[in-house]
Design a protein around this motif. Sequence first.
Motif, PDB file in Angstrom:
ATOM      1  N   GLN A  94      36.977  59.404  52.830  1.00 24.42           N
ATOM      2  CA  GLN A  94      37.167  60.763  53.319  1.00 24.42           C
ATOM      3  C   GLN A  94      35.855  61.543  53.283  1.00 24.42           C
ATOM      4  O   GLN A  94      35.566  62.334  54.185  1.00 24.42           O
ATOM      5  CB  GLN A  94      38.232  61.484  52.492  1.00 24.42           C
ATOM      6  N   ALA A  95      35.049  61.308  52.258  1.00 25.26           N
ATOM      7  CA  ALA A  95      33.756  61.982  52.170  1.00 25.26           C
ATOM      8  C   ALA A  95      32.849  61.580  53.339  1.00 25.26           C
ATOM      9  O   ALA A  95      32.100  62.413  53.879  1.00 25.26           O
ATOM     10  CB  ALA A  95      33.075  61.642  50.845  1.00 25.26           C
ATOM     11  N   ILE A  96      32.938  60.323  53.771  1.00 24.74           N
ATOM     12  CA  ILE A  96      32.147  59.860  54.914  1.00 24.74           C
ATOM     13  C   ILE A  96      32.663  60.487  56.197  1.00 24.74           C
ATOM     14  O   ILE A  96      31.872  60.911  57.065  1.00 24.74           O
ATOM     15  CB  ILE A  96      32.182  58.320  54.998  1.00 24.74           C
TER      16      ILE A  96
ATOM     17  N   ASP B 273      24.271  55.791  55.550  1.00 28.57           N
ATOM     18  CA  ASP B 273      23.887  55.366  54.197  1.00 28.57           C
ATOM     19  C   ASP B 273      25.111  55.198  53.308  1.00 28.57           C
ATOM     20  O   ASP B 273      25.245  54.188  52.589  1.00 28.57           O
ATOM     21  CB  ASP B 273      22.932  56.394  53.578  1.00 28.57           C
ATOM     22  N   GLU B 274      26.013  56.188  53.352  1.00 29.51           N
ATOM     23  CA  GLU B 274      27.194  56.135  52.494  1.00 29.51           C
ATOM     24  C   GLU B 274      28.153  55.025  52.918  1.00 29.51           C
ATOM     25  O   GLU B 274      28.772  54.358  52.072  1.00 29.51           O
ATOM     26  CB  GLU B 274      27.905  57.491  52.506  1.00 29.51           C
ATOM     27  N   ALA B 275      28.280  54.823  54.216  1.00 30.21           N
ATOM     28  CA  ALA B 275      29.167  53.756  54.696  1.00 30.21           C
ATOM     29  C   ALA B 275      28.599  52.376  54.342  1.00 30.21           C
ATOM     30  O   ALA B 275      29.357  51.453  54.023  1.00 30.21           O
ATOM     31  CB  ALA B 275      29.366  53.882  56.205  1.00 30.21           C
ATOM     32  N   THR B 276      27.283  52.256  54.389  1.00 31.08           N
ATOM     33  CA  THR B 276      26.649  50.988  53.994  1.00 31.08           C
ATOM     34  C   THR B 276      26.944  50.685  52.530  1.00 31.08           C
ATOM     35  O   THR B 276      27.253  49.537  52.163  1.00 31.08           O
ATOM     36  CB  THR B 276      25.128  51.063  54.228  1.00 31.08           C
ATOM     37  N   LYS B 277      26.868  51.702  51.695  1.00 34.01           N
ATOM     38  CA  LYS B 277      27.182  51.537  50.280  1.00 34.01           C
ATOM     39  C   LYS B 277      28.654  51.162  50.097  1.00 34.01           C
ATOM     40  O   LYS B 277      28.997  50.332  49.239  1.00 34.01           O
ATOM     41  CB  LYS B 277      26.877  52.828  49.514  1.00 34.01           C
ATOM     42  N   LEU B 278      29.515  51.758  50.901  1.00 29.78           N
ATOM     43  CA  LEU B 278      30.946  51.481  50.777  1.00 29.78           C
ATOM     44  C   LEU B 278      31.256  50.032  51.148  1.00 29.78           C
ATOM     45  O   LEU B 278      32.064  49.370  50.485  1.00 29.78           O
ATOM     46  CB  LEU B 278      31.736  52.444  51.677  1.00 29.78           C
ATOM     47  N   VAL B 279      30.599  49.528  52.195  1.00 29.47           N
ATOM     48  CA  VAL B 279      30.796  48.134  52.587  1.00 29.47           C
ATOM     49  C   VAL B 279      30.291  47.190  51.499  1.00 29.47           C
ATOM     50  O   VAL B 279      30.917  46.172  51.192  1.00 29.47           O
ATOM     51  CB  VAL B 279      30.102  47.840  53.931  1.00 29.47           C
ATOM     52  N   ALA B 280      29.155  47.548  50.899  1.00 28.76           N
ATOM     53  CA  ALA B 280      28.617  46.712  49.825  1.00 28.76           C
ATOM     54  C   ALA B 280      29.566  46.680  48.631  1.00 28.76           C
ATOM     55  O   ALA B 280      29.725  45.649  47.967  1.00 28.76           O
ATOM     56  CB  ALA B 280      27.246  47.226  49.405  1.00 28.76           C
TER      57      ALA B 280
ATOM     58  N   LEU C 252      31.459  52.192  58.947  1.00 28.99           N
ATOM     59  CA  LEU C 252      30.056  51.824  59.144  1.00 28.99           C
ATOM     60  C   LEU C 252      29.779  51.582  60.630  1.00 28.99           C
ATOM     61  O   LEU C 252      28.739  52.017  61.151  1.00 28.99           O
ATOM     62  CB  LEU C 252      29.720  50.577  58.331  1.00 28.99           C
ATOM     63  N   GLY C 253      30.697  50.936  61.306  1.00 30.14           N
ATOM     64  CA  GLY C 253      30.527  50.731  62.741  1.00 30.14           C
ATOM     65  C   GLY C 253      30.448  52.051  63.492  1.00 30.14           C
ATOM     66  O   GLY C 253      29.627  52.214  64.408  1.00 30.14           O
ATOM     67  N   THR C 254      31.289  53.016  63.097  1.00 28.43           N
ATOM     68  CA  THR C 254      31.271  54.327  63.731  1.00 28.43           C
ATOM     69  C   THR C 254      29.936  55.021  63.514  1.00 28.43           C
ATOM     70  O   THR C 254      29.383  55.640  64.430  1.00 28.43           O
ATOM     71  CB  THR C 254      32.419  55.192  63.180  1.00 28.43           C
ATOM     72  N   ALA C 255      29.413  54.914  62.300  1.00 25.75           N
ATOM     73  CA  ALA C 255      28.111  55.519  62.004  1.00 25.75           C
ATOM     74  C   ALA C 255      27.018  54.883  62.861  1.00 25.75           C
ATOM     75  O   ALA C 255      26.177  55.586  63.443  1.00 25.75           O
ATOM     76  CB  ALA C 255      27.787  55.357  60.516  1.00 25.75           C
TER      77      ALA C 255
ATOM     78  N   GLU D 162      24.864  46.566  65.836  1.00 18.37           N
ATOM     79  CA  GLU D 162      25.417  46.715  64.491  1.00 18.37           C
ATOM     80  C   GLU D 162      26.819  47.322  64.537  1.00 18.37           C
ATOM     81  O   GLU D 162      27.707  46.949  63.764  1.00 18.37           O
ATOM     82  CB  GLU D 162      24.497  47.571  63.628  1.00 18.37           C
ATOM     83  N   ALA D 163      27.006  48.286  65.442  1.00 16.02           N
ATOM     84  CA  ALA D 163      28.325  48.906  65.589  1.00 16.02           C
ATOM     85  C   ALA D 163      29.361  47.860  65.993  1.00 16.02           C
ATOM     86  O   ALA D 163      30.433  47.749  65.386  1.00 16.02           O
ATOM     87  CB  ALA D 163      28.259  50.028  66.625  1.00 16.02           C
ATOM     88  N   LYS D 164      29.037  47.093  67.021  1.00 20.21           N
ATOM     89  CA  LYS D 164      29.982  46.088  67.527  1.00 20.21           C
ATOM     90  C   LYS D 164      30.355  45.080  66.438  1.00 20.21           C
ATOM     91  O   LYS D 164      31.537  44.752  66.263  1.00 20.21           O
ATOM     92  CB  LYS D 164      29.361  45.368  68.722  1.00 20.21           C
ATOM     93  N   SER D 165      29.361  44.602  65.713  1.00 21.21           N
ATOM     94  CA  SER D 165      29.643  43.580  64.698  1.00 21.21           C
ATOM     95  C   SER D 165      30.544  44.124  63.603  1.00 21.21           C
ATOM     96  O   SER D 165      31.409  43.402  63.080  1.00 21.21           O
ATOM     97  CB  SER D 165      28.334  43.043  64.106  1.00 21.21           C
ATOM     98  N   ASN D 166      30.380  45.387  63.237  1.00 23.22           N
ATOM     99  CA  ASN D 166      31.220  45.966  62.189  1.00 23.22           C
ATOM    100  C   ASN D 166      32.639  46.242  62.684  1.00 23.22           C
ATOM    101  O   ASN D 166      33.601  46.048  61.927  1.00 23.22           O
ATOM    102  CB  ASN D 166      30.579  47.238  61.639  1.00 23.22           C
ATOM    103  N   PHE D 167      32.804  46.674  63.921  1.00 29.76           N
ATOM    104  CA  PHE D 167      34.150  46.858  64.453  1.00 29.76           C
ATOM    105  C   PHE D 167      34.876  45.514  64.528  1.00 29.76           C
ATOM    106  O   PHE D 167      36.059  45.417  64.187  1.00 29.76           O
ATOM    107  CB  PHE D 167      34.110  47.507  65.843  1.00 29.76           C
ATOM    108  N   GLU D 168      34.165  44.484  64.967  1.00 20.54           N
ATOM    109  CA  GLU D 168      34.772  43.158  65.040  1.00 20.54           C
ATOM    110  C   GLU D 168      35.118  42.636  63.646  1.00 20.54           C
ATOM    111  O   GLU D 168      36.151  41.976  63.466  1.00 20.54           O
ATOM    112  CB  GLU D 168      33.833  42.202  65.768  1.00 20.54           C
ATOM    113  N   ALA D 169      34.259  42.946  62.666  1.00 18.62           N
ATOM    114  CA  ALA D 169      34.550  42.539  61.287  1.00 18.62           C
ATOM    115  C   ALA D 169      35.792  43.256  60.767  1.00 18.62           C
ATOM    116  O   ALA D 169      36.626  42.656  60.075  1.00 18.62           O
ATOM    117  CB  ALA D 169      33.345  42.835  60.392  1.00 18.62           C
ATOM    118  N   ALA D 170      35.934  44.539  61.105  1.00 19.93           N
ATOM    119  CA  ALA D 170      37.116  45.297  60.682  1.00 19.93           C
ATOM    120  C   ALA D 170      38.389  44.696  61.259  1.00 19.93           C
ATOM    121  O   ALA D 170      39.398  44.542  60.569  1.00 19.93           O
ATOM    122  CB  ALA D 170      36.979  46.761  61.113  1.00 19.93           C
ATOM    123  N   ILE D 171      38.325  44.317  62.539  1.00 20.99           N
ATOM    124  CA  ILE D 171      39.490  43.734  63.199  1.00 20.99           C
ATOM    125  C   ILE D 171      39.803  42.353  62.635  1.00 20.99           C
ATOM    126  O   ILE D 171      40.972  41.973  62.493  1.00 20.99           O
ATOM    127  CB  ILE D 171      39.250  43.678  64.719  1.00 20.99           C
ATOM    128  N   LYS D 172      38.768  41.604  62.289  1.00 22.89           N
ATOM    129  CA  LYS D 172      38.994  40.289  61.681  1.00 22.89           C
ATOM    130  C   LYS D 172      39.684  40.429  60.331  1.00 22.89           C
ATOM    131  O   LYS D 172      40.546  39.615  59.964  1.00 22.89           O
ATOM    132  CB  LYS D 172      37.658  39.564  61.524  1.00 22.89           C
TER     133      LYS D 172
END
Length: 219
Positions: free
Chosen positions: A22-24, A38-45, A57-60, A69-79
């Motif tokens: 929510q903060a992101i 930056d915050e989304a990258t930390k959240l993924v880690a 992170l993809g949205t950011a 980078e956006a595409k790969s993260n959206f695809e990762a979310a869907i996977k």
Amino acid sequence: MGHKLHSGVNMGKLETHHEEAQAIIELFQQKNFVKATDEATKLVAKYPNSALARNLLGTAFLQNKQFAEAKSNFEAAIKLDGKYAQAYVNLGNYFNLQEDFNRALDSYQMAYKCKPDLLAAYTNSANIYLKLNRFHDASIMYEKGLLVAPERLDLKMALANVYFRTENYLNAQKYFAQINQVQENNWEAQYKHAVCNYSLGLNDTAVAELKLLLEKQSD
């Protein structure tokens, strides 16, 4: 006639890290995309198996025009979550920006199949159909969007304009009338409502409406 591109940054479902997410989202709302990245990258880690974190992170990245980078993260979310409608919307937005409209439409279709009340999937689809001059398909998407959000006057105006442009004056008249009941000073809707009436053979009604509109304009 179209609407701006709407993203799926709402969380969709609560997870253990929903407060961090929510903060992101609030950073997105503040248009602070660098910090959001930056915050989304930390959240993924911190939560590598979180579809929510990947979508954020993809949205950011998409906002920062880091498209690969956006595409790969959206695809990762869907996977990670094959029914994550918001991620499908955002993947569709990526394809839309790349002008790969067929794949964008496929993604939006997956989004509203997963979540039939996700308005962005319908409005973003409608925008693409307008670009492609597929007005009938655009009208279908706006109609479906209004089933989700029947109070949205902007959707009614967009739909009315599609019908007006394609000379479907009966349906255009209906939606312009609904708008005029709520917005007394919407000159465009009032004028086009009169034109619809004239085109439908209601000449006296159309003339009376235009006279009234001219009186309002002269006040």
